[in-house]
Design a protein around this motif. Structure first.
Motif, PDB file in Angstrom:
ATOM      1  N   LEU A  97      -2.814   0.865  -9.893  1.00 42.14           N
ATOM      2  CA  LEU A  97      -1.610   1.145  -8.927  1.00 42.14           C
ATOM      3  C   LEU A  97      -2.274   2.240  -8.087  1.00 42.14           C
ATOM      4  CD1 LEU A  97       0.967   1.644 -11.789  1.00 42.14           C
ATOM      5  CD2 LEU A  97       0.759  -0.177 -10.085  1.00 42.14           C
ATOM      6  N   LYS A  98      -3.449   2.870  -8.327  1.00 43.92           N
ATOM      7  CA  LYS A  98      -3.727   3.705  -7.026  1.00 43.92           C
ATOM      8  C   LYS A  98      -4.676   3.204  -5.868  1.00 43.92           C
ATOM      9  CE  LYS A  98      -4.602   7.784  -9.828  1.00 43.92           C
ATOM     10  NZ  LYS A  98      -5.427   8.767 -10.436  1.00 43.92           N
ATOM     11  N   ASP A  99      -4.896   1.573  -6.105  1.00 45.21           N
ATOM     12  CA  ASP A  99      -5.681   0.800  -5.075  1.00 45.21           C
ATOM     13  C   ASP A  99      -4.577  -0.047  -4.403  1.00 45.21           C
ATOM     14  OD1 ASP A  99      -7.102  -0.436  -3.404  1.00 45.21           O
ATOM     15  OD2 ASP A  99      -8.530  -1.461  -4.973  1.00 45.21           O
ATOM     16  N   LEU A 100      -4.309  -0.160  -3.246  1.00 49.66           N
ATOM     17  CA  LEU A 100      -3.245  -0.722  -2.704  1.00 49.66           C
ATOM     18  C   LEU A 100      -3.692  -2.155  -2.678  1.00 49.66           C
ATOM     19  CD1 LEU A 100      -1.792   1.120   0.624  1.00 49.66           C
ATOM     20  CD2 LEU A 100      -0.782   0.318  -1.775  1.00 49.66           C
ATOM     21  N   SER A 101      -4.911  -2.696  -2.580  1.00 49.71           N
ATOM     22  CA  SER A 101      -5.415  -4.079  -2.441  1.00 49.71           C
ATOM     23  C   SER A 101      -5.170  -4.615  -3.783  1.00 49.71           C
ATOM     24  CB  SER A 101      -6.899  -4.218  -1.902  1.00 49.71           C
ATOM     25  OG  SER A 101      -7.659  -3.591  -2.649  1.00 49.71           O
ATOM     26  N   LYS A 102      -5.546  -4.019  -4.809  1.00 48.48           N
ATOM     27  CA  LYS A 102      -5.432  -4.466  -6.163  1.00 48.48           C
ATOM     28  C   LYS A 102      -3.884  -4.221  -6.639  1.00 48.48           C
ATOM     29  CE  LYS A 102      -9.727  -2.732  -7.972  1.00 48.48           C
ATOM     30  NZ  LYS A 102     -10.441  -2.143  -9.167  1.00 48.48           N
ATOM     31  N   ALA A 103      -2.986  -3.370  -6.355  1.00 49.92           N
ATOM     32  CA  ALA A 103      -1.776  -3.191  -6.627  1.00 49.92           C
ATOM     33  C   ALA A 103      -0.851  -4.444  -5.950  1.00 49.92           C
ATOM     34  CB  ALA A 103      -1.111  -2.020  -6.051  1.00 49.92           C
ATOM     35  N   LYS A 104      -1.270  -4.940  -4.877  1.00 50.66           N
ATOM     36  CA  LYS A 104      -0.724  -5.999  -4.173  1.00 50.66           C
ATOM     37  C   LYS A 104      -0.355  -7.280  -5.004  1.00 50.66           C
ATOM     38  CE  LYS A 104      -0.323  -8.699   0.017  1.00 50.66           C
ATOM     39  NZ  LYS A 104      -1.006  -9.121   1.424  1.00 50.66           N
ATOM     40  N   LEU A 105      -1.348  -7.668  -5.832  1.00 52.09           N
ATOM     41  CA  LEU A 105      -1.364  -8.678  -6.695  1.00 52.09           C
ATOM     42  C   LEU A 105      -0.517  -8.406  -7.972  1.00 52.09           C
ATOM     43  CD1 LEU A 105      -5.047  -9.583  -6.338  1.00 52.09           C
ATOM     44  CD2 LEU A 105      -3.225 -10.596  -5.390  1.00 52.09           C
ATOM     45  N   LYS A 106      -0.146  -7.208  -8.331  1.00 55.12           N
ATOM     46  CA  LYS A 106       0.433  -6.524  -9.658  1.00 55.12           C
ATOM     47  C   LYS A 106       1.830  -6.072  -9.391  1.00 55.12           C
ATOM     48  CE  LYS A 106      -3.867  -6.526 -11.886  1.00 55.12           C
ATOM     49  NZ  LYS A 106      -4.217  -6.797 -13.091  1.00 55.12           N
ATOM     50  N   VAL A 107       2.225  -5.633  -8.140  1.00 55.52           N
ATOM     51  CA  VAL A 107       3.645  -5.179  -8.110  1.00 55.52           C
ATOM     52  C   VAL A 107       4.199  -6.069  -7.106  1.00 55.52           C
ATOM     53  CG1 VAL A 107       2.486  -2.884  -8.248  1.00 55.52           C
ATOM     54  CG2 VAL A 107       2.639  -3.750  -6.070  1.00 55.52           C
ATOM     55  N   PHE A 108       5.775  -5.698  -7.191  1.00 57.40           N
ATOM     56  CA  PHE A 108       6.857  -6.480  -6.242  1.00 57.40           C
ATOM     57  C   PHE A 108       6.313  -5.914  -4.749  1.00 57.40           C
ATOM     58  CE2 PHE A 108       9.220  -5.510 -10.164  1.00 57.40           C
ATOM     59  CZ  PHE A 108       9.036  -6.781 -10.614  1.00 57.40           C
ATOM     60  N   VAL A 109       5.962  -6.985  -3.632  1.00 57.87           N
ATOM     61  CA  VAL A 109       5.616  -6.619  -2.586  1.00 57.87           C
ATOM     62  C   VAL A 109       6.820  -6.306  -1.510  1.00 57.87           C
ATOM     63  CG1 VAL A 109       3.384  -7.519  -2.584  1.00 57.87           C
ATOM     64  CG2 VAL A 109       5.268  -8.883  -1.997  1.00 57.87           C
ATOM     65  N   ASP A 110       8.073  -6.841  -1.746  1.00 59.65           N
ATOM     66  CA  ASP A 110       8.985  -6.717  -0.879  1.00 59.65           C
ATOM     67  C   ASP A 110       9.994  -5.351  -1.187  1.00 59.65           C
ATOM     68  OD1 ASP A 110       8.896  -9.251  -0.277  1.00 59.65           O
ATOM     69  OD2 ASP A 110      10.173 -10.108  -1.762  1.00 59.65           O
ATOM     70  N   GLY A 111      10.116  -4.944   0.078  1.00 63.54           N
ATOM     71  CA  GLY A 111      10.984  -3.676  -0.023  1.00 63.54           C
ATOM     72  C   GLY A 111      12.425  -3.590  -0.392  1.00 63.54           C
ATOM     73  N   CYS A 112      12.686  -2.574  -1.028  1.00 63.36           N
ATOM     74  CA  CYS A 112      14.295  -2.430  -1.482  1.00 63.36           C
ATOM     75  C   CYS A 112      15.295  -2.242  -0.392  1.00 63.36           C
ATOM     76  CB  CYS A 112      14.107  -1.105  -2.515  1.00 63.36           C
ATOM     77  SG  CYS A 112      12.955  -1.382  -3.905  1.00 63.36           S
ATOM     78  N   PHE A 113      15.086  -1.695   0.785  1.00 64.93           N
ATOM     79  CA  PHE A 113      15.989  -1.460   1.553  1.00 64.93           C
ATOM     80  C   PHE A 113      16.605  -2.891   1.929  1.00 64.93           C
ATOM     81  CE2 PHE A 113      17.561  -1.487   6.237  1.00 64.93           C
ATOM     82  CZ  PHE A 113      18.612  -0.489   5.990  1.00 64.93           C
TER      83      PHE A 113
END
Length: 160
Positions: A97-113
């Motif tokens: 979660l601290k590394d954006l490149s790794k986080a891209k594969l593990k988190v939702f990428v779409d924005g909430c707005f």
């Protein structure tokens, strides 16, 4: 009773017109408040942070425009992206979660707005239909109350 129903009808009508006329301002205000909530996000259980977590978990989104919005927050510098953005809670580590490149594969990428506004707009037809139905019932109630009042008034004069 007819006057009370008329007053409620007018209040609902004015609220609907104001909501329709100022819908763009409402979106802009929501976006700026969501940005503020992200900026002030923290681990303590304040209601703004809980709201952000709830939105992200429910709509499967992360950040305002996308997950990289978290990079500009103090929370990201300390802990990374919040766990509420994780696709799978078991597969998200703090290091990822601290590394954006790794986080891209593990988190939702779409924005909430975009997801919140599109969800609201898709449900507006249902809300408008229900509001129209309630307004029709109110108008029927107003007409029947006026008829009852007229009937009572006419009967009083005939009795004398």
């Amino acid at each position: 009773y007819a006057m009370l129903l008329s007053l409620i009808f007018l209040i609902v009508l004015v609220a609907a017109v104001v909501g329709f006329v100022f819908r763009h301002e409402i979106k802009t205000n929501f976006e700026s408040n969501l940005n503020l909530a992200l900026r002030d996000y923290n681990v303590t259980a304040d209601r703004h942070s809980e709201a952000v977590d709830t939105i992200q978990r429910t709509l499967h989104c992360c950040g305002v425009q996308n997950y990289s919005d978290w990079e500009r927050t103090e929370y990201f510098a300390q802990r990374g992206i919040p766990r509420s953005c994780c696709r799978s809670q078991d597969d998200c580590s703090e290091g990822d979660l601290k590394d954006l490149s790794k986080a891209k594969l593990k988190v939702f990428v779409d924005g909430c707005f975009f997801l919140v506004t599109s969800t609201m707009e898709s449900k507006m037809s249902v809300v408008a239909g229900i509001s129209f139905g309630i307004a029709c019932f109110q108008l029927v109630g107003i007409i029947l109350a006026c008829c009852l009042s007229r009937y009572i008034t006419n009967n009083q004069y005939e009795m004398v």
